[in-house]
Structure formats: structure tokens, C-alpha cells
Design a protein around this motif. Structure first.
Motif, PDB file in Angstrom:
ATOM      1  N   LEU A  50      60.087  31.309   1.081  1.00 49.82           N
ATOM      2  CA  LEU A  50      61.216  31.544   1.974  1.00 49.82           C
ATOM      3  C   LEU A  50      62.066  32.710   1.478  1.00 49.82           C
ATOM      4  CD1 LEU A  50      62.365  27.885   2.659  1.00 49.82           C
ATOM      5  CD2 LEU A  50      60.958  29.352   4.099  1.00 49.82           C
ATOM      6  N   THR A  51      62.712  33.414   2.400  1.00 47.53           N
ATOM      7  CA  THR A  51      63.616  34.506   2.056  1.00 47.53           C
ATOM      8  C   THR A  51      64.955  33.917   1.631  1.00 47.53           C
ATOM      9  OG1 THR A  51      62.538  35.895   3.684  1.00 47.53           O
ATOM     10  CG2 THR A  51      64.694  36.600   2.927  1.00 47.53           C
ATOM     11  N   HIS A  52      65.419  34.296   0.430  1.00 45.06           N
ATOM     12  CA  HIS A  52      66.654  33.727  -0.100  1.00 45.06           C
ATOM     13  C   HIS A  52      67.881  34.563   0.262  1.00 45.06           C
ATOM     14  CE1 HIS A  52      64.387  30.742  -2.242  1.00 45.06           C
ATOM     15  NE2 HIS A  52      63.618  31.684  -2.761  1.00 45.06           N
ATOM     16  N   SER A  53      67.722  35.868   0.381  1.00 45.43           N
ATOM     17  CA  SER A  53      68.847  36.748   0.648  1.00 45.43           C
ATOM     18  C   SER A  53      69.201  36.737   2.138  1.00 45.43           C
ATOM     19  CB  SER A  53      68.504  38.172   0.211  1.00 45.43           C
ATOM     20  OG  SER A  53      69.458  39.075   0.667  1.00 45.43           O
ATOM     21  N   PRO A  54      70.481  36.551   2.471  1.00 46.19           N
ATOM     22  CA  PRO A  54      70.858  36.590   3.885  1.00 46.19           C
ATOM     23  C   PRO A  54      70.692  37.982   4.500  1.00 46.19           C
ATOM     24  CG  PRO A  54      72.726  35.893   2.523  1.00 46.19           C
ATOM     25  CD  PRO A  54      71.589  36.125   1.612  1.00 46.19           C
ATOM     26  N   LEU A  55      70.844  39.039   3.692  1.00 46.89           N
ATOM     27  CA  LEU A  55      70.647  40.388   4.212  1.00 46.89           C
ATOM     28  C   LEU A  55      69.181  40.652   4.549  1.00 46.89           C
ATOM     29  CD1 LEU A  55      73.047  42.555   2.027  1.00 46.89           C
ATOM     30  CD2 LEU A  55      73.215  42.049   4.454  1.00 46.89           C
ATOM     31  N   GLN A  56      68.279  40.158   3.703  1.00 47.70           N
ATOM     32  CA  GLN A  56      66.858  40.313   3.998  1.00 47.70           C
ATOM     33  C   GLN A  56      66.472  39.523   5.251  1.00 47.70           C
ATOM     34  OE1 GLN A  56      64.263  42.117   2.767  1.00 47.70           O
ATOM     35  NE2 GLN A  56      65.816  43.207   1.601  1.00 47.70           N
ATOM     36  N   ARG A  57      67.042  38.342   5.375  1.00 46.28           N
ATOM     37  CA  ARG A  57      66.769  37.523   6.562  1.00 46.28           C
ATOM     38  C   ARG A  57      67.266  38.227   7.823  1.00 46.28           C
ATOM     39  NH1 ARG A  57      69.459  32.555   5.545  1.00 46.28           N
ATOM     40  NH2 ARG A  57      67.991  32.391   3.833  1.00 46.28           N
ATOM     41  N   PHE A  58      68.476  38.804   7.747  1.00 43.88           N
ATOM     42  CA  PHE A  58      69.019  39.553   8.878  1.00 43.88           C
ATOM     43  C   PHE A  58      68.147  40.767   9.196  1.00 43.88           C
ATOM     44  CE2 PHE A  58      71.570  43.172  10.299  1.00 43.88           C
ATOM     45  CZ  PHE A  58      71.956  42.697  11.547  1.00 43.88           C
ATOM     46  N   ALA A  59      67.687  41.478   8.160  1.00 45.67           N
ATOM     47  CA  ALA A  59      66.853  42.662   8.369  1.00 45.67           C
ATOM     48  C   ALA A  59      65.532  42.284   9.038  1.00 45.67           C
ATOM     49  CB  ALA A  59      66.590  43.372   7.041  1.00 45.67           C
ATOM     50  N   LYS A  60      64.937  41.201   8.631  1.00 44.08           N
ATOM     51  CA  LYS A  60      63.669  40.775   9.236  1.00 44.08           C
ATOM     52  C   LYS A  60      63.860  40.325  10.685  1.00 44.08           C
ATOM     53  CE  LYS A  60      61.359  39.346   5.019  1.00 44.08           C
ATOM     54  NZ  LYS A  60      60.728  38.226   4.310  1.00 44.08           N
ATOM     55  N   ILE A  61      64.909  39.561  10.930  1.00 43.01           N
ATOM     56  CA  ILE A  61      65.153  39.082  12.290  1.00 43.01           C
ATOM     57  C   ILE A  61      65.474  40.245  13.222  1.00 43.01           C
ATOM     58  CG2 ILE A  61      66.736  37.723  13.720  1.00 43.01           C
ATOM     59  CD1 ILE A  61      66.906  35.746  11.348  1.00 43.01           C
ATOM     60  N   SER A  62      66.336  41.155  12.781  1.00 44.81           N
ATOM     61  CA  SER A  62      66.694  42.292  13.639  1.00 44.81           C
ATOM     62  C   SER A  62      65.526  43.250  13.813  1.00 44.81           C
ATOM     63  CB  SER A  62      67.917  43.016  13.079  1.00 44.81           C
ATOM     64  OG  SER A  62      67.642  43.566  11.814  1.00 44.81           O
ATOM     65  N   ALA A  63      64.726  43.435  12.768  1.00 39.35           N
ATOM     66  CA  ALA A  63      63.541  44.291  12.908  1.00 39.35           C
ATOM     67  C   ALA A  63      62.544  43.651  13.863  1.00 39.35           C
ATOM     68  CB  ALA A  63      62.889  44.536  11.547  1.00 39.35           C
ATOM     69  N   GLY A  64      62.411  42.345  13.785  1.00 36.59           N
ATOM     70  CA  GLY A  64      61.482  41.662  14.680  1.00 36.59           C
ATOM     71  C   GLY A  64      61.878  41.782  16.135  1.00 36.59           C
ATOM     72  N   PHE A  65      63.138  41.517  16.431  1.00 34.55           N
ATOM     73  CA  PHE A  65      63.585  41.569  17.816  1.00 34.55           C
ATOM     74  C   PHE A  65      63.821  42.995  18.302  1.00 34.55           C
ATOM     75  CE2 PHE A  65      64.682  37.099  17.093  1.00 34.55           C
ATOM     76  CZ  PHE A  65      64.152  36.549  18.234  1.00 34.55           C
ATOM     77  N   LEU A  66      64.719  43.700  17.644  1.00 40.09           N
ATOM     78  CA  LEU A  66      65.103  45.031  18.124  1.00 40.09           C
ATOM     79  C   LEU A  66      64.048  46.089  17.827  1.00 40.09           C
ATOM     80  CD1 LEU A  66      68.850  44.961  17.058  1.00 40.09           C
ATOM     81  CD2 LEU A  66      67.873  44.477  19.301  1.00 40.09           C
ATOM     82  N   GLY A  67      63.541  46.103  16.591  1.00 36.36           N
ATOM     83  CA  GLY A  67      62.536  47.099  16.236  1.00 36.36           C
ATOM     84  C   GLY A  67      61.237  46.904  17.006  1.00 36.36           C
ATOM     85  N   GLY A  68      60.831  45.648  17.168  1.00 36.58           N
ATOM     86  CA  GLY A  68      59.627  45.371  17.939  1.00 36.58           C
ATOM     87  C   GLY A  68      59.770  45.785  19.395  1.00 36.58           C
ATOM     88  N   TYR A  69      60.936  45.525  19.963  1.00 40.84           N
ATOM     89  CA  TYR A  69      61.187  45.934  21.348  1.00 40.84           C
ATOM     90  C   TYR A  69      61.217  47.451  21.468  1.00 40.84           C
ATOM     91  CZ  TYR A  69      63.307  46.178  25.946  1.00 40.84           C
ATOM     92  OH  TYR A  69      63.552  46.473  27.256  1.00 40.84           O
ATOM     93  N   MET A  70      61.818  48.110  20.476  1.00 42.56           N
ATOM     94  CA  MET A  70      61.912  49.567  20.488  1.00 42.56           C
ATOM     95  C   MET A  70      60.521  50.205  20.431  1.00 42.56           C
ATOM     96  SD  MET A  70      64.321  51.828  17.951  1.00 42.56           S
ATOM     97  CE  MET A  70      63.665  51.017  16.522  1.00 42.56           C
ATOM     98  N   ILE A  71      59.650  49.681  19.594  1.00 41.97           N
ATOM     99  CA  ILE A  71      58.290  50.223  19.512  1.00 41.97           C
ATOM    100  C   ILE A  71      57.514  49.926  20.782  1.00 41.97           C
ATOM    101  CG2 ILE A  71      56.081  49.986  18.332  1.00 41.97           C
ATOM    102  CD1 ILE A  71      57.581  49.663  15.752  1.00 41.97           C
ATOM    103  N   THR A  72      57.673  48.731  21.321  1.00 42.14           N
ATOM    104  CA  THR A  72      56.971  48.382  22.559  1.00 42.14           C
ATOM    105  C   THR A  72      57.357  49.326  23.693  1.00 42.14           C
ATOM    106  OG1 THR A  72      56.887  46.069  21.880  1.00 42.14           O
ATOM    107  CG2 THR A  72      56.546  46.531  24.208  1.00 42.14           C
ATOM    108  N   GLU A  73      58.646  49.556  23.863  1.00 46.54           N
ATOM    109  CA  GLU A  73      59.099  50.453  24.930  1.00 46.54           C
ATOM    110  C   GLU A  73      58.659  51.894  24.677  1.00 46.54           C
ATOM    111  OE1 GLU A  73      60.514  49.794  27.870  1.00 46.54           O
ATOM    112  OE2 GLU A  73      60.161  47.710  27.332  1.00 46.54           O
ATOM    113  N   ALA A  74      58.733  52.347  23.434  1.00 48.85           N
ATOM    114  CA  ALA A  74      58.319  53.717  23.114  1.00 48.85           C
ATOM    115  C   ALA A  74      56.821  53.891  23.345  1.00 48.85           C
ATOM    116  CB  ALA A  74      58.687  54.062  21.675  1.00 48.85           C
ATOM    117  N   PHE A  75      56.038  52.876  23.020  1.00 43.63           N
ATOM    118  CA  PHE A  75      54.593  52.959  23.229  1.00 43.63           C
ATOM    119  C   PHE A  75      54.265  53.092  24.713  1.00 43.63           C
ATOM    120  CE2 PHE A  75      50.553  50.834  24.144  1.00 43.63           C
ATOM    121  CZ  PHE A  75      49.698  51.662  23.444  1.00 43.63           C
TER     122      PHE A  75
END
Length: 99
Positions: free
Chosen positions: A8-33
Motif C-alpha cells: 500500500l502507498t503510505h504517503s498521502p502525496l503519492q496517493r494524491f499523485a496516483k489518483i490525479s494521474a489516473g483520472f486527469l492524466g488518463g483522460y488527458m491522454i485519451t482525449e489527445a490520442f
């Protein structure tokens, strides 16, 4: 069955980075593609493909973000991929202005 604590991820910043990358970054790549896809090919076909394959691609990128060890590295990778796809879109618009 509870998860093993060492995975499990212990750092709250790492957890936030993964969640935001998953939602926002994934959407950004999908739309750009699909914007790059529409710039080089028929936009109508790209829209129909986005309706079905876009969700699958987004979920795949979301899962990939959670599999990474470092959330900030996956954010950097997602931003580089989105930048590359944006450049491909711009090149497609310059080469095929009527599409």
C-alpha cells in the motif's frame, strides 16, 4: 481478506499523485490520442471510436497509474505522452487542413 500493508502507498502525496494521474492524466491522454486520430483520419470515425474505445483506454491508463511506484513519475510520463500526441495533432492539422 485484508491487503498486505507493504504493497500500500503510505504517503498521502503519492496517493494524491496516483489518483490525479489516473483520472486527469488518463483522460488527458485519451482525449489527445483521439484528437490526433481525428487530425489524420476521418473525424466521424474518430468520434465513433472514441465512444467505445475511449473508456477502455482511460481505464487502462488509470490502472497503469496505480501500478506505478511513484505517482510523480507517472504524471511526468503522462504529460510527455500528451505533449507528443498534441504535437502529432498539430502536424496532422498542418498536413491535412481539410480533415
Amino acid at each position: 481478506m485484508p491487503p498486505n500493508k507493504k504493497y500500500l502507498t503510505h504517503s498521502p502525496l503519492q496517493r494524491f499523485a496516483k489518483i490525479s494521474a489516473g483520472f486527469l492524466g488518463g483522460y488527458m491522454i485519451t482525449e489527445a490520442f483521439f484528437m490526433a486520430f481525428a487530425a489524420w483520419l476521418d473525424p466521424g470515425n474518430a468520434l465513433m471510436t472514441l465512444r467505445f474505445a475511449g473508456g477502455i483506454l482511460w481505464v487502462g491508463l488509470m490502472v497503469t497509474a496505480f501500478l506505478a511506484r511513484n505517482g510523480w513519475k507517472i504524471w511526468g510520463l503522462y504529460l510527455l505522452i500528451a505533449l507528443f500526441l498534441t504535437l502529432v495533432t498539430c502536424a496532422g492539422k498542418m498536413n491535412n487542413p481539410l480533415v
